[in-house]
Design a protein around this motif. Structure first.
Motif, mmCIF file in Angstrom:
data_model
loop_
_atom_site.group_PDB
_atom_site.id
_atom_site.type_symbol
_atom_site.label_atom_id
_atom_site.label_comp_id
_atom_site.label_asym_id
_atom_site.label_seq_id
_atom_site.Cartn_x
_atom_site.Cartn_y
_atom_site.Cartn_z
ATOM 1 N N PRO A 46 0.640 -1.050 0.033
ATOM 2 C CA PRO A 46 -0.002 0.041 -0.082
ATOM 3 C C PRO A 46 0.842 1.388 0.143
ATOM 4 C CG PRO A 46 -0.338 -1.299 2.045
ATOM 5 C CD PRO A 46 0.531 -2.163 1.266
ATOM 6 N N GLU A 47 2.128 1.218 0.691
ATOM 7 C CA GLU A 47 2.842 2.429 0.708
ATOM 8 C C GLU A 47 3.277 2.742 -0.779
ATOM 9 O OE1 GLU A 47 6.611 4.323 3.039
ATOM 10 O OE2 GLU A 47 6.005 2.234 3.409
ATOM 11 N N GLY A 48 3.634 1.725 -1.205
ATOM 12 C CA GLY A 48 4.290 1.752 -2.862
ATOM 13 C C GLY A 48 3.354 2.551 -3.743
ATOM 14 N N SER A 49 2.044 1.977 -3.498
ATOM 15 C CA SER A 49 0.919 2.621 -4.560
ATOM 16 C C SER A 49 0.687 4.186 -4.001
ATOM 17 C CB SER A 49 -0.156 1.782 -4.595
ATOM 18 O OG SER A 49 -0.693 1.654 -3.609
ATOM 19 N N THR A 50 0.907 4.394 -2.846
ATOM 20 C CA THR A 50 0.776 5.830 -2.443
ATOM 21 C C THR A 50 1.800 6.656 -2.905
ATOM 22 O OG1 THR A 50 -0.363 5.159 -0.489
ATOM 23 C CG2 THR A 50 0.671 7.275 -0.444
ATOM 24 N N LEU A 51 3.006 6.306 -2.924
ATOM 25 C CA LEU A 51 4.168 6.723 -3.459
ATOM 26 C C LEU A 51 4.002 6.862 -4.997
ATOM 27 C CD1 LEU A 51 7.095 5.205 -1.624
ATOM 28 C CD2 LEU A 51 6.367 7.506 -1.471
ATOM 29 N N ALA A 52 3.558 5.955 -5.638
ATOM 30 C CA ALA A 52 3.251 5.932 -7.238
ATOM 31 C C ALA A 52 2.278 7.045 -7.208
ATOM 32 C CB ALA A 52 2.812 4.590 -7.644
ATOM 33 N N PHE A 53 1.348 7.282 -6.508
ATOM 34 C CA PHE A 53 0.112 8.222 -6.789
ATOM 35 C C PHE A 53 0.755 9.610 -6.575
ATOM 36 C CE2 PHE A 53 -2.855 11.297 -4.775
ATOM 37 C CZ PHE A 53 -3.867 11.202 -5.989
ATOM 38 N N GLU A 54 1.536 9.583 -5.394
ATOM 39 C CA GLU A 54 2.358 10.866 -5.229
ATOM 40 C C GLU A 54 3.315 11.271 -6.334
ATOM 41 O OE1 GLU A 54 4.000 11.384 -1.442
ATOM 42 O OE2 GLU A 54 4.233 13.460 -1.805
ATOM 43 N N ARG A 55 3.905 10.378 -6.828
ATOM 44 C CA ARG A 55 4.971 10.582 -7.926
ATOM 45 C C ARG A 55 4.034 11.045 -9.019
ATOM 46 N NH1 ARG A 55 7.555 5.658 -7.981
ATOM 47 N NH2 ARG A 55 6.218 5.054 -9.425
ATOM 48 N N GLY A 56 3.042 10.600 -9.358
ATOM 49 C CA GLY A 56 1.922 11.252 -10.505
ATOM 50 C C GLY A 56 1.744 12.502 -10.321
ATOM 51 N N GLN A 57 1.015 12.902 -9.003
ATOM 52 C CA GLN A 57 0.738 14.310 -8.767
ATOM 53 C C GLN A 57 1.804 15.128 -9.011
ATOM 54 O OE1 GLN A 57 -2.725 13.670 -8.853
ATOM 55 N NE2 GLN A 57 -2.685 14.811 -6.914
ATOM 56 N N LEU A 58 2.859 14.683 -8.501
ATOM 57 C CA LEU A 58 4.350 15.778 -8.476
ATOM 58 C C LEU A 58 4.518 16.007 -9.924
ATOM 59 C CD1 LEU A 58 6.284 14.513 -5.372
ATOM 60 C CD2 LEU A 58 5.413 16.830 -5.734
ATOM 61 N N VAL A 59 4.648 14.971 -10.762
ATOM 62 C CA VAL A 59 5.095 14.894 -12.057
ATOM 63 C C VAL A 59 3.897 15.860 -12.886
ATOM 64 C CG1 VAL A 59 5.322 13.709 -14.349
ATOM 65 C CG2 VAL A 59 6.329 12.917 -12.579
ATOM 66 N N ALA A 60 2.769 15.749 -12.654
ATOM 67 C CA ALA A 60 1.720 16.700 -13.440
ATOM 68 C C ALA A 60 2.064 18.305 -12.817
ATOM 69 C CB ALA A 60 0.308 16.243 -12.765
ATOM 70 N N GLN A 61 2.338 18.349 -11.583
ATOM 71 C CA GLN A 61 2.490 19.707 -11.098
ATOM 72 C C GLN A 61 3.813 20.337 -11.511
ATOM 73 O OE1 GLN A 61 2.240 18.997 -6.721
ATOM 74 N NE2 GLN A 61 0.420 19.845 -6.528
#
Ligand SMILES: [Zn+2]
Length: 120
Positions: A46-61
């Motif tokens: 679960p922590e891995g997918s949270t990180l993946a989500f955050e990574r996606g958000q950051l890349v978009a920002q």
């Protein structure tokens, strides 16, 4: 708008966006590092997918910030070319209040509201 005032507003916007970009890029690096340290098994971690989500958000920002900086640079070029503050679509003067809120605006409020898919 007074060109000096516009230039100052754009410089401020550029500096602010650049600072944000630097912060997000550093955050992205730490998220990527954390992801590398954690399990590579994203699906079951679960922590891995949270990180993946955050990574996606950051890349978009980060992408949005880069676009913003490019828009500010384009606005600075328009200042030099003395076309700043003129709507690129209809040629009307862009309202002062709009330029104060959005110094890199390319369109007057009328054209911007018609082109709702274009933020600038
Ligand atoms: Zn217009």
């Amino acid at each position: 708008m007074d060109p000096d005032q516009a230039r100052a507003a754009l410089a401020g916007e550029r500096a602010e966006t650049h600072a944000l970009l630097t912060t997000m890029a550093a955050r992205l690096t730490s998220v990527v590092d954390a992801g590398a340290d954690a399990s590579s098994d994203d699906e079951h971690d679960p922590e891995g997918s949270t990180l993946a989500f955050e990574r996606g958000q950051l890349v978009a920002q980060i992408e949005r910030s880069k676009v913003r900086i490019a828009e500010v640079d384009a606005a600075l070029e328009r200042l030099d070319a003395q076309t700043y503050g003129r709507c690129e679509n209809c040629g009307a003067d862009i309202a002062e209040a709009r330029l104060e809120a959005l110094p890199a605006a390319r369109l007057c409020i009328t054209c911007a509201s018609k082109a709702s898919n274009r933020r600038w």
